[in-house]
Design a protein around this motif. Structure first.
Motif, PDB file in Angstrom:
ATOM      1  N   VAL A  99       1.001  -1.077   0.047  1.00  6.40           N
ATOM      2  CA  VAL A  99       0.222   0.121   0.017  1.00  6.40           C
ATOM      3  C   VAL A  99       0.826   1.092  -0.077  1.00  6.40           C
ATOM      4  O   VAL A  99       0.539   1.994  -0.745  1.00  6.40           O
ATOM      5  CB  VAL A  99      -1.012  -0.124   1.201  1.00  6.40           C
ATOM      6  N   VAL A 100       1.854   1.312   0.791  1.00  3.34           N
ATOM      7  CA  VAL A 100       2.911   2.464   0.891  1.00  3.34           C
ATOM      8  C   VAL A 100       3.571   2.868  -0.613  1.00  3.34           C
ATOM      9  O   VAL A 100       3.612   3.748  -0.937  1.00  3.34           O
ATOM     10  CB  VAL A 100       3.938   2.012   1.713  1.00  3.34           C
ATOM     11  N   VAL A 101       3.974   1.549  -1.052  1.00  3.22           N
ATOM     12  CA  VAL A 101       4.368   1.631  -2.462  1.00  3.22           C
ATOM     13  C   VAL A 101       3.488   2.391  -3.533  1.00  3.22           C
ATOM     14  O   VAL A 101       3.860   3.242  -4.314  1.00  3.22           O
ATOM     15  CB  VAL A 101       4.764   0.268  -3.061  1.00  3.22           C
ATOM     16  N   SER A 102       2.286   1.549  -3.556  1.00  3.20           N
ATOM     17  CA  SER A 102       1.136   2.311  -4.490  1.00  3.20           C
ATOM     18  C   SER A 102       0.930   3.548  -4.040  1.00  3.20           C
ATOM     19  O   SER A 102       0.789   4.376  -5.165  1.00  3.20           O
ATOM     20  CB  SER A 102      -0.067   1.160  -4.207  1.00  3.20           C
ATOM     21  N   VAL A 103       0.873   4.184  -2.861  1.00  2.38           N
ATOM     22  CA  VAL A 103       0.576   5.427  -2.534  1.00  2.38           C
ATOM     23  C   VAL A 103       1.466   6.490  -3.127  1.00  2.38           C
ATOM     24  O   VAL A 103       1.208   7.590  -3.565  1.00  2.38           O
ATOM     25  CB  VAL A 103       0.361   5.777  -0.829  1.00  2.38           C
ATOM     26  N   ARG A 104       2.975   5.976  -2.960  1.00  3.78           N
ATOM     27  CA  ARG A 104       4.069   6.908  -3.361  1.00  3.78           C
ATOM     28  C   ARG A 104       3.851   6.994  -4.847  1.00  3.78           C
ATOM     29  O   ARG A 104       4.031   8.050  -5.392  1.00  3.78           O
ATOM     30  CB  ARG A 104       5.180   6.366  -3.070  1.00  3.78           C
ATOM     31  N   GLU A 105       3.573   6.013  -5.543  1.00  2.00           N
ATOM     32  CA  GLU A 105       3.745   5.887  -7.097  1.00  2.00           C
ATOM     33  C   GLU A 105       2.643   6.601  -7.629  1.00  2.00           C
ATOM     34  O   GLU A 105       2.722   7.156  -8.760  1.00  2.00           O
ATOM     35  CB  GLU A 105       3.715   4.183  -7.602  1.00  2.00           C
ATOM     36  N   LEU A 106       1.388   6.578  -7.029  1.00  2.00           N
ATOM     37  CA  LEU A 106       0.374   7.137  -7.632  1.00  2.00           C
ATOM     38  C   LEU A 106       0.070   8.718  -6.937  1.00  2.00           C
ATOM     39  O   LEU A 106      -0.927   9.272  -7.473  1.00  2.00           O
ATOM     40  CB  LEU A 106      -0.894   6.349  -7.072  1.00  2.00           C
ATOM     41  N   GLY A 107       0.958   9.127  -6.126  1.00  2.00           N
ATOM     42  CA  GLY A 107       0.911  10.724  -5.573  1.00  2.00           C
ATOM     43  C   GLY A 107      -0.443  10.444  -4.719  1.00  2.00           C
ATOM     44  O   GLY A 107      -0.921  11.831  -4.651  1.00  2.00           O
ATOM     45  N   ILE A 108      -0.859   9.473  -4.028  1.00  2.00           N
ATOM     46  CA  ILE A 108      -1.958   9.624  -3.109  1.00  2.00           C
ATOM     47  C   ILE A 108      -1.397  10.431  -1.930  1.00  2.00           C
ATOM     48  O   ILE A 108      -0.299  10.146  -1.285  1.00  2.00           O
ATOM     49  CB  ILE A 108      -2.379   8.318  -2.551  1.00  2.00           C
ATOM     50  N   THR A 109      -2.409  11.404  -1.444  1.00  2.00           N
ATOM     51  CA  THR A 109      -2.002  12.385  -0.325  1.00  2.00           C
ATOM     52  C   THR A 109      -2.816  11.971   0.773  1.00  2.00           C
ATOM     53  O   THR A 109      -2.559  12.787   1.776  1.00  2.00           O
ATOM     54  CB  THR A 109      -2.184  13.722  -0.811  1.00  2.00           C
ATOM     55  N   ILE A 110      -3.351  10.874   0.874  1.00  2.00           N
ATOM     56  CA  ILE A 110      -4.423  10.616   2.111  1.00  2.00           C
ATOM     57  C   ILE A 110      -3.482  10.064   3.140  1.00  2.00           C
ATOM     58  O   ILE A 110      -2.483   9.021   2.954  1.00  2.00           O
ATOM     59  CB  ILE A 110      -5.494   9.591   1.682  1.00  2.00           C
ATOM     60  N   PRO A 111      -3.479  10.496   4.415  1.00  2.00           N
ATOM     61  CA  PRO A 111      -2.631  10.118   5.563  1.00  2.00           C
ATOM     62  C   PRO A 111      -2.904   8.570   5.586  1.00  2.00           C
ATOM     63  O   PRO A 111      -3.955   7.902   5.155  1.00  2.00           O
ATOM     64  CB  PRO A 111      -3.391  10.808   6.602  1.00  2.00           C
TER      65      PRO A 111
END
Length: 310
Positions: A99-111
């Motif tokens: 999930v951390v990898v996907s959040v970084r790659e997608l530019g997700i800003t949700i805490p």
């Protein structure tokens, strides 16, 4: 001192409305494809509707993406995270580093809220994941009070502690109902095997019944008792624990509403009127919960007062 957040697990959108009135501050929702052991199933459309309702009430919504993600599920996870970003939920609850990898790659800003279930057991881990984007650490249910207080003292992220509800003892990705061994190699009977509700694993020797069910994430077995700390909250209040969670999985909507309101009263009594007001009220709140507690689910204090053996 700041009031701790009262975090609950709704079963439906109408249930959310009742829980807002009962005094809940935040809600865990999601769907079983991405989240583990949710009280209710919320599709993306329902998450969007629920988020709007919760935000209008000035409350927060956290979406569970704490399942284990094999490679064949990562594409679906990415699309789901994009939808959560569009909706504007307040946090993502995760355990799998994918999930951390996907959040970084997608530019997700949700805490992010780090919740690896049983392995969140020390402040070094909490700070490690805090440095990698986790705003909050959800502590394991198997910790003693002393361990919880020590972690809170040294941890940089927010700390969440469960104070009421079931504890998951065991999970397997496989479908194990009716076909597996537990405790000393003995086969134990599974009641109501054909139903996905009110199923119990029988341990006749210990005279315990363990709630059990299967879903897309495999088989889940829960503790024979429900944790209840309604009358033991003082030290958690004093320590500044950021969030107190009531996990209502496998409970009725009515039960969840009543218990939520009891914890709301306990928190407000302590922080608005003082410790004496809480002390005067807590036993009455415990009695109120005991009256509605299912007979097959005795109350205890979980691991909070267990002695740690190293």
């Amino acid at each position: 001192m700041k009031k701790p957040e009262l975090l609950v697990t709704p079963k439906s959108i109408p249930h959310i409305k009742e829980l807002i009135l009962a005094g809940a501050d935040a809600f865990v929702i999601g769907e079983q494809q991405f989240g583990l052991r949710l009280a209710g199933e919320f599709s993306v459309i329902q998450v969007e509707e629920a988020t709007k309702l919760i935000h209008e009430a000035g409350k927060k919504v956290y979406v569970a993406v704490n399942a284990l993600f094999h490679n064949d599920r990562l594409e679906a996870l990415d699309e789901y995270l994009k939808e959560m970003q569009r909706i504007g939920v307040d946090a993502l609850i995760f355990g799998d580093p994918a999930v951390v990898v996907s959040v970084r790659e997608l530019g997700i800003t949700i805490p992010l809220h780090w919740n690896p279930e049983t392995i969140a057991t020390n402040w070094f881990q909490a700070n490690y994941w805090g440095e990698r984007g986790a705003k909050r650490a959800v502590l394991a249910r198997e910790l003693s009070l002393d361990e919880v207080l020590e972690i809170k003292e040294h941890a940089k992220p927010e700390i969440e502690v469960q104070v009421h509800g079931m504890t998951c003892m065991f999970q397997s990705k496989r479908s194990l109902l009716g076909n597996y061994f537990l405790y000393r190699g003995e086969v134990m009977e599974v009641e109501n095997r054909k139903e996905n509700k009110n199923m119990f694993l029988h341990d006749k020797e210990r005279k315990n019944k363990y709630p059990i069910y299967e879903d897309l994430n495999g088989t889940h077995i829960f503790s024979p008792n429900d944790m209840c700390l309604i009358d033991e909250l003082t030290e958690l209040f004093e320590a500044g624990i950021d969030s107190l969670k009531f996990d209502g999985v496998l409970q009725t909507e009515e039960y969840i509403v009543t218990v939520t309101n009891c914890y709301r009263q306990a928190i407000d009594a302590y922080f608005d009127q003082g410790e004496d007001a809480y002390d005067d009220l807590k036993n009455k709140l415990l009695e109120r919960i005991e009256i509605i507690q299912p007979k097959l689910r005795p109350l205890d204090t979980g691991f909070i007062f267990k002695e740690t053996v190293y």
